[in-house]
Design a protein around this motif. Structure first.
Motif, PDB file in Angstrom:
ATOM      1  N   ILE A  32      -4.985   1.650  -2.570  1.00 53.49           N
ATOM      2  CA  ILE A  32      -5.017   1.403  -1.130  1.00 53.49           C
ATOM      3  C   ILE A  32      -6.029   0.305  -0.848  1.00 53.49           C
ATOM      4  O   ILE A  32      -7.213   0.449  -1.161  1.00 53.49           O
ATOM      5  N   ALA A  33      -5.553  -0.782  -0.289  1.00 56.31           N
ATOM      6  CA  ALA A  33      -6.443  -1.881   0.075  1.00 56.31           C
ATOM      7  C   ALA A  33      -6.926  -1.673   1.501  1.00 56.31           C
ATOM      8  O   ALA A  33      -6.228  -1.084   2.321  1.00 56.31           O
ATOM      9  N   PHE A  34      -8.107  -2.138   1.799  1.00 56.49           N
ATOM     10  CA  PHE A  34      -8.614  -2.020   3.158  1.00 56.49           C
ATOM     11  C   PHE A  34      -8.999  -3.400   3.674  1.00 56.49           C
ATOM     12  O   PHE A  34      -9.391  -4.278   2.904  1.00 56.49           O
ATOM     13  N   PRO A  35      -8.870  -3.610   4.982  1.00 56.90           N
ATOM     14  CA  PRO A  35      -9.145  -4.934   5.547  1.00 56.90           C
ATOM     15  C   PRO A  35     -10.638  -5.235   5.556  1.00 56.90           C
ATOM     16  O   PRO A  35     -11.474  -4.336   5.504  1.00 56.90           O
ATOM     17  N   SER A  36     -10.949  -6.503   5.655  1.00 57.44           N
ATOM     18  CA  SER A  36     -12.352  -6.901   5.723  1.00 57.44           C
ATOM     19  C   SER A  36     -12.920  -6.582   7.100  1.00 57.44           C
ATOM     20  O   SER A  36     -12.190  -6.461   8.090  1.00 57.44           O
ATOM     21  N   TRP A  37     -14.233  -6.460   7.143  1.00 52.68           N
ATOM     22  CA  TRP A  37     -14.909  -6.206   8.417  1.00 52.68           C
ATOM     23  C   TRP A  37     -14.622  -7.323   9.409  1.00 52.68           C
ATOM     24  O   TRP A  37     -14.383  -7.080  10.589  1.00 52.68           O
ATOM     25  N   GLU A  38     -14.619  -8.564   8.941  1.00 52.77           N
ATOM     26  CA  GLU A  38     -14.387  -9.708   9.828  1.00 52.77           C
ATOM     27  C   GLU A  38     -13.001  -9.652  10.456  1.00 52.77           C
ATOM     28  O   GLU A  38     -12.826  -9.936  11.645  1.00 52.77           O
ATOM     29  N   ARG A  39     -11.996  -9.272   9.643  1.00 55.48           N
ATOM     30  CA  ARG A  39     -10.627  -9.199  10.152  1.00 55.48           C
ATOM     31  C   ARG A  39     -10.495  -8.104  11.207  1.00 55.48           C
ATOM     32  O   ARG A  39      -9.877  -8.306  12.259  1.00 55.48           O
ATOM     33  N   VAL A  40     -11.075  -6.950  10.932  1.00 57.62           N
ATOM     34  CA  VAL A  40     -11.025  -5.846  11.892  1.00 57.62           C
ATOM     35  C   VAL A  40     -11.737  -6.224  13.185  1.00 57.62           C
ATOM     36  O   VAL A  40     -11.230  -6.000  14.288  1.00 57.62           O
ATOM     37  N   GLU A  41     -12.907  -6.814  13.052  1.00 59.57           N
ATOM     38  CA  GLU A  41     -13.685  -7.200  14.225  1.00 59.57           C
ATOM     39  C   GLU A  41     -12.914  -8.190  15.097  1.00 59.57           C
ATOM     40  O   GLU A  41     -12.866  -8.055  16.326  1.00 59.57           O
ATOM     41  N   GLN A  42     -12.287  -9.168  14.489  1.00 65.36           N
ATOM     42  CA  GLN A  42     -11.529 -10.162  15.246  1.00 65.36           C
ATOM     43  C   GLN A  42     -10.331  -9.529  15.945  1.00 65.36           C
ATOM     44  O   GLN A  42     -10.083  -9.777  17.132  1.00 65.36           O
ATOM     45  N   GLN A  43      -9.594  -8.688  15.218  1.00 63.24           N
ATOM     46  CA  GLN A  43      -8.419  -8.043  15.796  1.00 63.24           C
ATOM     47  C   GLN A  43      -8.799  -7.143  16.969  1.00 63.24           C
ATOM     48  O   GLN A  43      -8.160  -7.165  18.024  1.00 63.24           O
ATOM     49  N   MET A  44      -9.854  -6.347  16.805  1.00 61.67           N
ATOM     50  CA  MET A  44     -10.251  -5.421  17.853  1.00 61.67           C
ATOM     51  C   MET A  44     -10.793  -6.155  19.077  1.00 61.67           C
ATOM     52  O   MET A  44     -10.550  -5.753  20.213  1.00 61.67           O
ATOM     53  N   HIS A  45     -11.524  -7.241  18.862  1.00 62.75           N
ATOM     54  CA  HIS A  45     -12.031  -8.016  19.998  1.00 62.75           C
ATOM     55  C   HIS A  45     -10.883  -8.608  20.813  1.00 62.75           C
ATOM     56  O   HIS A  45     -10.930  -8.625  22.051  1.00 62.75           O
ATOM     57  N   GLU A  46      -9.858  -9.094  20.130  1.00 66.92           N
ATOM     58  CA  GLU A  46      -8.703  -9.657  20.837  1.00 66.92           C
ATOM     59  C   GLU A  46      -7.987  -8.580  21.649  1.00 66.92           C
ATOM     60  O   GLU A  46      -7.595  -8.803  22.803  1.00 66.92           O
ATOM     61  N   LEU A  47      -7.812  -7.403  21.056  1.00 67.50           N
ATOM     62  CA  LEU A  47      -7.183  -6.302  21.784  1.00 67.50           C
ATOM     63  C   LEU A  47      -8.058  -5.843  22.945  1.00 67.50           C
ATOM     64  O   LEU A  47      -7.563  -5.524  24.030  1.00 67.50           O
ATOM     65  N   ASP A  48      -9.361  -5.832  22.719  1.00 64.07           N
ATOM     66  CA  ASP A  48     -10.292  -5.379  23.752  1.00 64.07           C
ATOM     67  C   ASP A  48     -10.222  -6.269  24.990  1.00 64.07           C
ATOM     68  O   ASP A  48     -10.280  -5.780  26.127  1.00 64.07           O
ATOM     69  N   LYS A  49     -10.086  -7.566  24.789  1.00 66.17           N
ATOM     70  CA  LYS A  49      -9.971  -8.484  25.927  1.00 66.17           C
ATOM     71  C   LYS A  49      -8.745  -8.155  26.769  1.00 66.17           C
ATOM     72  O   LYS A  49      -8.804  -8.152  28.001  1.00 66.17           O
ATOM     73  N   ARG A  50      -7.643  -7.859  26.111  1.00 64.53           N
ATOM     74  CA  ARG A  50      -6.404  -7.546  26.830  1.00 64.53           C
ATOM     75  C   ARG A  50      -6.508  -6.208  27.556  1.00 64.53           C
ATOM     76  O   ARG A  50      -6.075  -6.075  28.709  1.00 64.53           O
ATOM     77  N   VAL A  51      -7.086  -5.223  26.888  1.00 70.31           N
ATOM     78  CA  VAL A  51      -7.223  -3.899  27.503  1.00 70.31           C
ATOM     79  C   VAL A  51      -8.167  -3.955  28.702  1.00 70.31           C
ATOM     80  O   VAL A  51      -7.870  -3.418  29.776  1.00 70.31           O
TER      81      VAL A  51
END
Length: 266
Positions: A32-51
């Motif tokens: 099981i591979a897991f995403p990098s912290w940077e990738r998660v942070e970027q994705q969540m910030h983008e979603l957070d702006k929309r929410v």
């Protein structure tokens, strides 16, 4: 709830290392591979702006009823269940966990393990102070703070009892639901309901002897006799306390004011 042994097992799997198990002569592998912290942070910030943007729109439009079930983003920000699920899709649990504890290397280690993520989210809510991102009702929503002035502020100046003031604030929150054009301003020490839909109409608010006195105006002239709302006469659909009766009286008074100033006038 995931037990410790299983959590450790999944943590080992999520570390990215390859592990083999055999069953008789057959063997299998999984990784099981897991995403990098940077990738998660970027994705969540983008979603957070929309929410957050959608939550602001819903607040400005006063779309969420205080008894609706919805998602709390923080102590003062709420978004409807439909909008939350539409924007986030399958990332709802990830987003809530990120919102509550933010993403770090340790958290992202478990990012692709749904049972562990669910467990961590439950802990983040249970161990919090009540301001976490979670599924709840919208009773804390505060439409009154969007008004220029409020009947509650008028009562504070009159040094009214605190429960009277709080009942007024709660009543105003309910009355403002789905009325984004309504504001409350101050005029000569009184709270006055106005609406951009009908600038010629206003309602002046007075509070005397435990009674709300609402005087409607049209073109700055009194319209009819004042309407009175005494908390002792407030009907209760369910058995309640004095506070609930005060709330009902305040809400009825403010509903009356909003019905006048925000009515469709042809």
């Amino acid at each position: 709830m995931t037990n410790v042994q299983r959590l450790d097992e999944r943590a080992y799997m999520a570390s990215g290392r390859r592990r083999e198990r055999t069953c008789g002569e057959a063997g299998f592998q999984y990784e099981i591979a897991f995403p990098s912290w940077e990738r998660v942070e970027q994705q969540m910030h983008e979603l957070d702006k929309r929410v957050e943007a959608e939550a602001r729109k819903q607040y400005e439009r006063r779309e969420i009823y205080p008894l609706d079930w919805c998602y709390q983003l923080d102590a003062t920000t709420f978004i409807s269940m439909a909008a939350f699920e539409r924007i986030l899709g399958e990332e709802q649990t990830h987003y809530m966990l990120w919102k509550n504890r933010n993403a770090d290397v340790w958290t992202t280690t478990y990012w692709e393990l749904p049972e562990v993520v669910d467990c961590l989210l439950e802990r983040s809510i249970a161990d919090g102070d009540g301001n976490e991102c979670c599924f709840t009702d919208a009773q804390p929503i505060d439409y009154a703070r969007s008004c220029t002035f409020t009947p509650g502020e008028m009562l504070r100046r009159q040094k009214a009892e605190q429960d009277v003031e709080h009942a007024a604030d709660d009543g105003l929150n309910y009355a403002l639901y789905r009325h984004p054009d309504v504001d409350v301003i101050e005029c000569a020490g009184y709270a006055v309901f106005v609406s951009t839909r009908n600038p010629s109409r206003t309602v002046r608010v007075e509070y005397r002897g435990d009674t709300w006195i609402m005087q409607a105006f049209e073109q700055c002239r009194p319209w009819g006799i004042p309407a009175r709302f005494d908390w002792r006469d407030a009907p209760l659909d369910i058995p309640g306390t004095e506070y609930r009766q005060r709330f009902q009286a305040a809400r009825s008074a403010f509903d009356y004011a909003i019905a006048w100033v925000d009515a469709e006038v042809r």
